[in-house]
Design an enzyme around this catalytic site. Structure first.
Site, short mmCIF file in Angstrom:
data_model
loop_
_atom_site.label_atom_id
_atom_site.label_comp_id
_atom_site.label_asym_id
_atom_site.label_seq_id
_atom_site.Cartn_x
_atom_site.Cartn_y
_atom_site.Cartn_z
N GLY A 15 0.79 -1.24 0.00
CA GLY A 15 0.00 0.00 0.00
C GLY A 15 0.82 1.28 0.00
O GLY A 15 0.27 2.38 0.07
N MET A 18 6.09 4.88 -4.06
CA MET A 18 6.84 6.13 -4.18
C MET A 18 6.95 6.54 -5.65
O MET A 18 7.43 5.74 -6.47
CB MET A 18 8.25 5.94 -3.60
CG MET A 18 9.10 7.19 -3.68
SD MET A 18 10.64 7.02 -2.76
CE MET A 18 11.52 5.87 -3.81
N PRO A 19 6.50 7.75 -5.99
CA PRO A 19 6.70 8.20 -7.38
C PRO A 19 8.19 8.15 -7.73
O PRO A 19 9.04 8.38 -6.87
CB PRO A 19 6.20 9.66 -7.34
CG PRO A 19 5.29 9.73 -6.16
CD PRO A 19 5.84 8.75 -5.15
N LEU A 23 10.96 16.26 -6.31
CA LEU A 23 11.68 17.53 -6.19
C LEU A 23 12.65 17.45 -5.01
O LEU A 23 12.24 17.15 -3.88
CB LEU A 23 10.68 18.67 -5.94
CG LEU A 23 11.32 20.05 -5.75
CD1 LEU A 23 11.80 20.62 -7.09
CD2 LEU A 23 10.33 21.02 -5.10
N GLY A 24 13.92 17.74 -5.25
CA GLY A 24 14.89 17.89 -4.17
C GLY A 24 14.76 19.29 -3.59
O GLY A 24 14.45 20.24 -4.31
N ASP A 54 11.29 15.67 -1.58
CA ASP A 54 12.38 15.14 -0.77
C ASP A 54 12.87 16.23 0.20
O ASP A 54 13.42 17.25 -0.23
CB ASP A 54 13.55 14.70 -1.66
CG ASP A 54 14.66 14.08 -0.84
OD1 ASP A 54 14.43 12.97 -0.30
OD2 ASP A 54 15.73 14.69 -0.69
N TYR A 59 17.75 20.67 6.36
CA TYR A 59 17.71 21.62 5.25
C TYR A 59 17.17 22.98 5.72
O TYR A 59 17.33 23.99 5.03
CB TYR A 59 16.86 21.10 4.08
CG TYR A 59 17.39 19.84 3.40
CD1 TYR A 59 18.63 19.31 3.71
CD2 TYR A 59 16.63 19.19 2.44
CE1 TYR A 59 19.10 18.15 3.10
CE2 TYR A 59 17.09 18.04 1.81
CZ TYR A 59 18.33 17.52 2.15
OH TYR A 59 18.78 16.37 1.53
N LYS A 88 14.15 13.36 6.70
CA LYS A 88 15.32 12.61 7.17
C LYS A 88 15.70 12.97 8.61
O LYS A 88 15.58 14.13 9.01
CB LYS A 88 16.52 12.88 6.25
CG LYS A 88 16.18 12.71 4.76
CD LYS A 88 17.38 12.81 3.84
CE LYS A 88 16.93 12.88 2.39
NZ LYS A 88 16.71 14.26 1.90
N HIS A 121 19.55 9.74 7.81
CA HIS A 121 20.19 10.58 6.81
C HIS A 121 21.65 10.21 6.53
O HIS A 121 22.08 10.12 5.39
CB HIS A 121 20.09 12.05 7.26
CG HIS A 121 20.24 13.05 6.19
ND1 HIS A 121 19.73 14.33 6.29
CD2 HIS A 121 20.87 13.03 4.99
CE1 HIS A 121 20.02 15.01 5.20
NE2 HIS A 121 20.72 14.24 4.40
#
Ligand SMILES: NC(=O)c1ccc[n+]([C@@H]2O[C@H](COP(=O)([O-])OP(=O)(O)OC[C@H]3O[C@@H](n4cnc5c(N)ncnc54)[C@H](OP(=O)(O)O)[C@@H]3O)[C@@H](O)[C@H]2O)c1
Length: 324
Positions: A15, A18-19, A23-24, A54, A59, A88, A121
């Site tokens: 179920g 993941m595409p 996009l990063g 992502d 970040y 992450k 990560h």
């Protein structure tokens, strides 16, 4: 052949799909893009049909990404279930006592109840806390030494608590992956690693696939705008061979590279803050590379890793001293 359709997906678990392209969002450097640009990029990606974002705690832009997602959900453009969100666990949150709290912090910023994939990560631990890179008075990074298996157990508990649909790892070497696989109650479903035409990383890709992990390519172009790029290092987006292939296909070099990743059976997270490029990066399902063209790209490999992570070089769990 990996994928011929827009929104092709990799199955991670029952179920959970993941595409293969997303996009990063790593844009921490001032001139490369600020948090507001990330917000616009997320909206542009969703408008262009992108459904995988992502992210990562370190970040520093999860809040803006959350705002963009919220705007799109409120507009009714997409539903939460249509979007696949990866984030992450950062190096300073490996203490099992901090793992759930760190994910909850990401969820609060992203304004969602769960992530689809939570990644460990890096395999190196820094001093516990919220300072992204803790340093001593001499400027040296302060390490800590948490056992991956303890951290992994805490990540499993995040799945139990419904905060993450699936869990995975990033930047682990094959030995570190084997140890997790041998001891995990909930297996990692995805490995996110650097892969580009100049750093094809084939051995760990084959290893991961043979152990049932899907693989996501990060820095799929080799991040040519990285501030630490050395003058003599080539830029894959300007590679002559790739340019010839792109001309032949009527596509851009970036699209040829992305198509190559997809045909290797990988998911891929190109970063861009430029709406026209974001759109272009999603338009890679209407052409194919034949075997000879795939082989031509395979010959471009020069083992040029760009994410060496020099600040972690002296950590005993530094992953990149192993052959793969
Ligand atoms: N797990 C990890 O440890 C890890 C490490 C590194 C990266 N990542 C993830 O992987 C993502 C991608 O890696 P990255 O950002 O390092 O590098 P990348 O995606 O290889 O390269 C990004 C660069 O390519 C440019 N670009 C994007 N699409 C383009 C196109 N169609 N034509 C020409 N140029 C294009 C971007 O420019 P503009 O933005 O100016 O358009 C940007 O300068 C990150 O954002 C992050 O989500 C994960």
């Amino acid at each position: 052949m990996a994928s011929n359709k827009v929104n092709e997906k990799l199955q991670l678990a029952e179920g959970v799909h993941m595409p293969v392209i997303g996009l990063g969002t790593w844009t921490v450097f001032g001139e490369r893009g600020n948090a507001q640009q990330v917000k616009n990029a997320v909206k542009a990606a969703i408008d262009a049909g992108g459904r995988l974002i992502d992210c990562a705690w370190n970040y520093g832009n999860e809040a803006e990404i959350g705002e963009a997602l919220q705007d799109k959900l409120n507009e009714g453009t997409v539903k939460r279930g249509d979007i696949f969100i990866t984030t992450k666990l950062w190096d300073t949150h490996h203490n099992p006592k901090l793992v759930k709290r760190a994910l909850q912090d990401s969820l609060r910023k992203l304004k969602v109840d769960y992530v689809d994939l939570y990644l460990f990560h890096w395999p190196v631990s820094f001093k516990d806390g919220d300072e992204i890179v803790p340093r001593d008075e001499h400027g040296n990074v302060i390490f800590s030494y948490h056992d991956h298996l303890d951290t992994w157990k805490a990540m499993e508990e995040c799945v139990d608590a419904g905060l993450a649909k699936t869990i995975g790892i990033s930047n682990f070497n094959s030995k570190q992956i084997e140890r997790i696989l041998a001891n995990a109650r909930i297996k990692p479903v995805n490995l996110q690693i650097e892969v580009s035409p100049y750093f094809q990383n084939s051995r760990i890709i084959d290893f991961s696939k043979s152990h049932g992990l899907t693989v996501t390519a990060y820095a799929p172009f080799g991040n040519p705008a990285r501030p630490w790029k050395e003058a003599d290092q080539p830029n894959a987006l300007e590679d002559e061979t790739l340019q010839k292939l792109a001309d032949k296909k009527g596509k851009s070099v970036a699209q040829v590279i992305l198509r190559w990743h997809l045909q290797r059976g990988l998911a891929v997270v190109p970063k861009s803050i430029t709406p026209s490029r974001i759109k272009q990066n999603m338009e890679v399902f209407d052409f194919e590379l034949n075997e000879e063209e795939m082989n031509t790209i395979a010959r471009l490999d020069r083992n040029m890793r760009v994410y060496v992570e020099p600040i972690a070089l002296s950590h005993p769990d530094y992953p990149f001293n192993e052959p793969f």
